[in-house]
Design a protein around this motif. Structure first.
Motif, short mmCIF file in Angstrom:
data_model
loop_
_atom_site.label_atom_id
_atom_site.label_comp_id
_atom_site.label_asym_id
_atom_site.label_seq_id
_atom_site.Cartn_x
_atom_site.Cartn_y
_atom_site.Cartn_z
N ASN A 151 10.51 60.98 12.97
CA ASN A 151 10.58 60.83 11.52
C ASN A 151 12.05 60.95 11.17
OD1 ASN A 151 10.31 60.86 8.76
ND2 ASN A 151 9.58 62.97 8.66
N PRO A 152 12.83 59.90 11.40
CA PRO A 152 14.29 60.01 11.27
C PRO A 152 14.71 60.08 9.80
CG PRO A 152 13.68 57.73 11.66
CD PRO A 152 12.40 58.52 11.74
N PRO A 153 15.94 60.56 9.54
CA PRO A 153 16.45 60.47 8.16
C PRO A 153 16.54 58.99 7.79
CG PRO A 153 18.21 61.07 9.70
CD PRO A 153 16.92 61.12 10.47
N PHE A 154 16.24 58.65 6.52
CA PHE A 154 16.24 57.25 6.11
C PHE A 154 17.65 56.78 5.73
CE2 PHE A 154 11.50 57.22 4.66
CZ PHE A 154 11.12 57.31 5.98
N LYS A 155 18.30 57.56 4.87
CA LYS A 155 19.61 57.14 4.39
C LYS A 155 20.60 58.29 4.48
CE LYS A 155 17.83 53.42 1.59
NZ LYS A 155 17.67 52.79 0.29
N MET A 156 21.82 57.97 4.86
CA MET A 156 22.82 59.03 5.05
C MET A 156 24.21 58.40 5.14
SD MET A 156 22.59 61.92 7.99
CE MET A 156 23.69 61.14 9.16
N ASP A 157 25.20 59.12 4.74
CA ASP A 157 26.58 58.65 4.87
C ASP A 157 27.05 58.86 6.31
OD1 ASP A 157 29.25 58.11 4.82
OD2 ASP A 157 29.78 59.66 3.36
N PHE A 158 27.15 57.79 7.08
CA PHE A 158 27.73 57.91 8.43
C PHE A 158 28.96 57.02 8.54
CE2 PHE A 158 26.03 53.90 10.13
CZ PHE A 158 24.92 53.68 9.31
N SER A 159 29.65 56.84 7.39
CA SER A 159 30.85 55.99 7.36
C SER A 159 31.95 56.53 8.28
CB SER A 159 31.37 55.86 5.93
OG SER A 159 31.64 57.15 5.40
N ASP A 160 31.95 57.87 8.52
CA ASP A 160 33.01 58.45 9.35
C ASP A 160 32.90 58.05 10.82
OD1 ASP A 160 30.69 59.91 9.32
OD2 ASP A 160 31.65 61.85 9.58
N PHE A 161 31.72 57.64 11.27
CA PHE A 161 31.64 57.19 12.67
C PHE A 161 30.99 55.82 12.82
CE2 PHE A 161 27.13 57.98 13.35
CZ PHE A 161 26.82 59.08 12.56
N ARG A 162 30.79 55.11 11.70
CA ARG A 162 30.14 53.78 11.75
C ARG A 162 30.91 52.81 12.65
NH1 ARG A 162 30.90 48.34 11.52
NH2 ARG A 162 28.91 47.35 11.09
N ASP A 163 32.24 52.74 12.48
CA ASP A 163 33.02 51.76 13.24
C ASP A 163 33.08 52.10 14.73
OD1 ASP A 163 33.39 50.31 10.97
OD2 ASP A 163 35.39 51.10 10.53
N THR A 164 32.96 53.40 15.05
CA THR A 164 32.94 53.81 16.46
C THR A 164 31.71 53.25 17.17
OG1 THR A 164 34.01 55.86 15.76
CG2 THR A 164 33.09 55.82 17.99
N LEU A 165 30.62 53.11 16.42
CA LEU A 165 29.38 52.60 17.02
C LEU A 165 29.48 51.11 17.34
CD1 LEU A 165 26.79 54.24 14.58
CD2 LEU A 165 27.38 55.02 16.88
N ASP A 166 30.35 50.41 16.60
CA ASP A 166 30.43 48.95 16.72
C ASP A 166 31.24 48.58 17.96
OD1 ASP A 166 30.08 46.35 16.15
OD2 ASP A 166 31.15 46.35 14.24
N SER A 167 30.69 48.86 19.14
CA SER A 167 31.40 48.64 20.39
C SER A 167 30.56 47.78 21.32
CB SER A 167 31.69 49.99 21.07
OG SER A 167 30.46 50.60 21.43
N GLN A 201 26.12 47.20 22.07
CA GLN A 201 25.54 45.94 21.60
C GLN A 201 24.06 45.82 21.92
OE1 GLN A 201 27.90 42.66 23.04
NE2 GLN A 201 29.39 42.86 21.39
N GLN A 202 23.67 46.22 23.10
CA GLN A 202 22.24 46.12 23.46
C GLN A 202 21.40 47.15 22.72
OE1 GLN A 202 22.38 46.21 27.87
NE2 GLN A 202 21.20 44.31 27.71
N ARG A 203 21.95 48.35 22.55
CA ARG A 203 21.18 49.41 21.89
C ARG A 203 20.95 49.06 20.42
NH1 ARG A 203 22.15 55.62 20.51
NH2 ARG A 203 24.38 55.14 20.47
N PHE A 204 21.99 48.58 19.74
CA PHE A 204 21.85 48.21 18.33
C PHE A 204 21.81 46.68 18.21
CE2 PHE A 204 24.27 52.37 18.02
CZ PHE A 204 23.14 53.12 17.80
N PHE A 205 20.76 46.11 18.81
CA PHE A 205 20.63 44.66 18.97
C PHE A 205 20.55 43.90 17.65
CE2 PHE A 205 16.22 45.00 17.83
CZ PHE A 205 15.83 46.25 18.30
N ALA A 206 20.04 44.55 16.58
CA ALA A 206 19.86 43.84 15.29
C ALA A 206 21.04 44.08 14.35
CB ALA A 206 18.57 44.27 14.63
N GLY A 207 21.96 44.94 14.74
CA GLY A 207 23.14 45.17 13.92
C GLY A 207 23.30 46.61 13.47
N ILE A 208 24.49 46.91 12.94
CA ILE A 208 24.82 48.25 12.44
C ILE A 208 25.08 48.13 10.95
CG2 ILE A 208 26.47 50.15 12.61
CD1 ILE A 208 27.03 49.14 15.51
N PRO A 209 24.40 48.92 10.11
CA PRO A 209 24.59 48.82 8.66
C PRO A 209 26.07 48.94 8.29
CG PRO A 209 22.78 50.28 9.16
CD PRO A 209 23.44 49.97 10.47
#
Length: 545
Positions: free
Chosen positions: A312-328, A332-340
């Motif tokens: 039951n994950p959190p639905f919405k949250m500010d993760f702007s501080d590490f959002r760009d770090t995820l975009d690696s 790519q395979q883990r977040f196959f549909a994209g990163i908000p």
């Protein structure tokens, strides 16, 4: 009868501990939950030790005071006794027992003795009972509880008050109780400390009805007691309600629990939940840390895959501080549909559930199953990451179905939710259920919540597991039908459209049409008058510079 008696006694003990905290100025203090849960845990481990020792040694069982009998043993004899006891029993020495502290409560510096005892128990049991962080640090079992009393002159009295309550009665007779008993006790123990008032990393308590439905659909009754040696994972575990339910459906000794949660408080509560439910062997798999940024559980260098995943994950949250770090490239395979994307406004509304959902799909074993709470908007979104995830599930034929829950099933959030069931082995039909009209509305403090009856829970599970179609409640459809409806997971979009026919004579029909025509004529006349009036008013407007 014993169950009811001990449930009441246990609740009274918890209330008494809260009362002590209130009397020493710690009511509703951020540290109150640490004192309550750790004092309760100390009591539980002490009495569990006595229960196990008496089970394997008749002389201890028949002794007038079991603590005295143990104290008279040599250290070697106690070591041998410990080896015979259940592996989930804490390793305790005679000076760790509650009775030992009770007898010394009037000595000077009792608070120091009390704290030193807890810290020694934590150190002795660090290998089994410590929770790890994703950086490798260990969060030990106990802290020095008296430190939370600011006035040092009152610390001895505070610890005396606690030890007197803990010595009041023994838990020994409840260790034969099962999951439902401990679920009730655990819920009562943490009810004031597991709310959604924690700010950015708020913890959301999952109602038991939702947890039971998820467990029974993931592990239907026919498979309970059959499945074995499986792994169960929750990447946003909270206090572990979902994991406990699925582990209970499988059998506590037939599965291993794996969990990660960013909250230290949640990880401590989950550890307590595991201890209460005979899942001590899984405590080393509880990790405190950021699952999205630093997923901990791995097989070699690759992320670990699991047989069952609940969340039951959190639905919405500010993760702007590490959002760009995820975009690696690595992700790519883990977040196959994209990163908000980072929102220009309302950064706290970034859809982090999309990342958890993709992480769960990626972390599922071939043939594995998952159940995830999602906002109902996810099941019909016409574009973006939501639709990309749905397309992935349909094209890869790994969807079992969706249950759209009644509004306010979570008292603490107004967001409508659905439960998404993923089954990597389901290549046949999919079940969609619209349960939004079920349940009874009740007041829960200032909030309103919807409560499902036992019969309604069973109806949802039976319809899902048997793949039944019920008018205006459920549909059973193919992957092709879902693709043809723009990948909608909403049951309502597949229900038959009903046309009602009414018998009438030609005269009645003509009279009805005449009435409609006359009404339309009146409305058109009013519209023309209104139009003229607006033009007239507009013509009368002048510019004043």
């Amino acid at each position: 009868m014993v169950e009811l008696e001990f449930r009441d006694k246990t609740k009274t003990l918890i209330d008494s501990l809260k009362s002590i905290c209130a009397n020493y100025g710690l009511g509703n203090d951020g540290n109150e939950f640490k004192i309550i849960t750790q004092a309760f845990l100390y009591k539980f481990l002490n009495d569990k030790f006595a229960f196990e020792a008496k089970k394997v040694d008749k002389s201890i069982a028949s002794a007038e005071k079991w603590e005295v009998a143990l104290n008279q043993m040599s250290e070697e004899q106690r070591d041998k006794l410990q080896l015979k006891m259940s592996a989930d029993t804490a390793r305790l020495k005679p000076h760790h027992f509650i009775q030992y502290l009770y007898n010394r409560q009037n000595e000077a510096n009792f608070a120091t003795t009390f704290d030193d005892t807890l810290m020694d128990i934590a150190a002795t049991n660090n290998d089994i009972f410590a929770v790890k962080t994703d950086g490798g640090a260990k969060v030990v079992l106990f802290e020095r509880l008296s430190q939370y009393i600011a006035d040092e002159s009152k610390r001895d009295d505070f610890c005396r008050a606690i030890i007197n309550k803990l010595a009041d009665f023994s838990f020994e007779r409840i260790f034969t109780q099962k999951f439902d008993f401990y679920a009730t006790i655990f819920e009562y123990l943490i009810k004031d400390y597991n709310s959604n008032s924690g700010g950015k990393y708020a913890e959301y308590y999952t109602p038991h009805a939702v947890a039971r439905i998820m467990a029974e659909i993931l592990v239907p009754k026919a498979q309970q007691g059959v499945v074995r040696d499986v792994s169960c994972y929750d990447p946003s575990a909270g206090s572990g309600t979902l994991l406990m339910n699925v582990a209970h459906a499988i059998g506590e000794d037939r599965c291993s629990i794996f969990a990660q949660d960013i909250s230290q408080k949640s990880s401590s509560l989950l550890r307590l939940n595991l201890i209460l439910n005979n899942l001590v062997h899984s405590i080393p798999n509880v990790i405190q840390g950021n699952t999205i940024l630093h997923p901990f559980h791995k097989d070699g260098s690759a992320l670990k895959r699991f047989d069952y995943i609940v969340s039951n994950p959190p639905f919405k949250m500010d993760f702007s501080d590490f959002r760009d770090t995820l975009d690696s490239k690595e992700n790519q395979q883990r977040f196959f549909a994209g990163i908000p994307k980072i929102k220009a406004k309302a950064r706290d509304k970034m859809e982090i559930y999309q990342l958890f959902l993709q992480h769960i799909i990626f972390s599922l074993k071939q043939g594995g199953k998952a159940a995830v709470v999602v906002p109902t908007g996810f099941i019909t979104a016409q574009s973006g990451i939501d639709k990309g995830i749905r397309e992935h599930l349909v094209k890869n034929k790994m969807l079992a179905g969706v249950v759209s829950m009644p509004s306010n099933i979570f008292a603490t959030t107004g967001t409508n939710v659905s439960i998404l069931f993923i089954d990597a082995s389901n290549k046949e039909k999919v079940v969609l259920i619209d349960a939004s009209n079920l349940g009874e509305k009740v007041k829960d403090g200032k909030n309103q919540k919807t409560v499902l009856s036992e019969e309604e829970e069973q109806r949802i599970c039976e319809v899902f597991n048997n793949k039944w179609s019920e008018e205006d409640f459920s549909v059973v459809i193919s992957y092709d039908e879902i693709a043809a409806k723009n990948y909608s997971f909403s049951a309502g979009q597949y229900f038959d459209v009903k046309i009602e026919y009414t018998d009438m004579t030609p005269e009645q029909f003509a009279a009805k049409m005449k009435g409609f025509t006359e009404n339309l004529g009146v409305l058109f006349n009013q519209s023309r008058e209104l139009e003229e009036e607006i033009k007239k008013q507009m013509a009368g407007l002048n510019y004043h510079g």
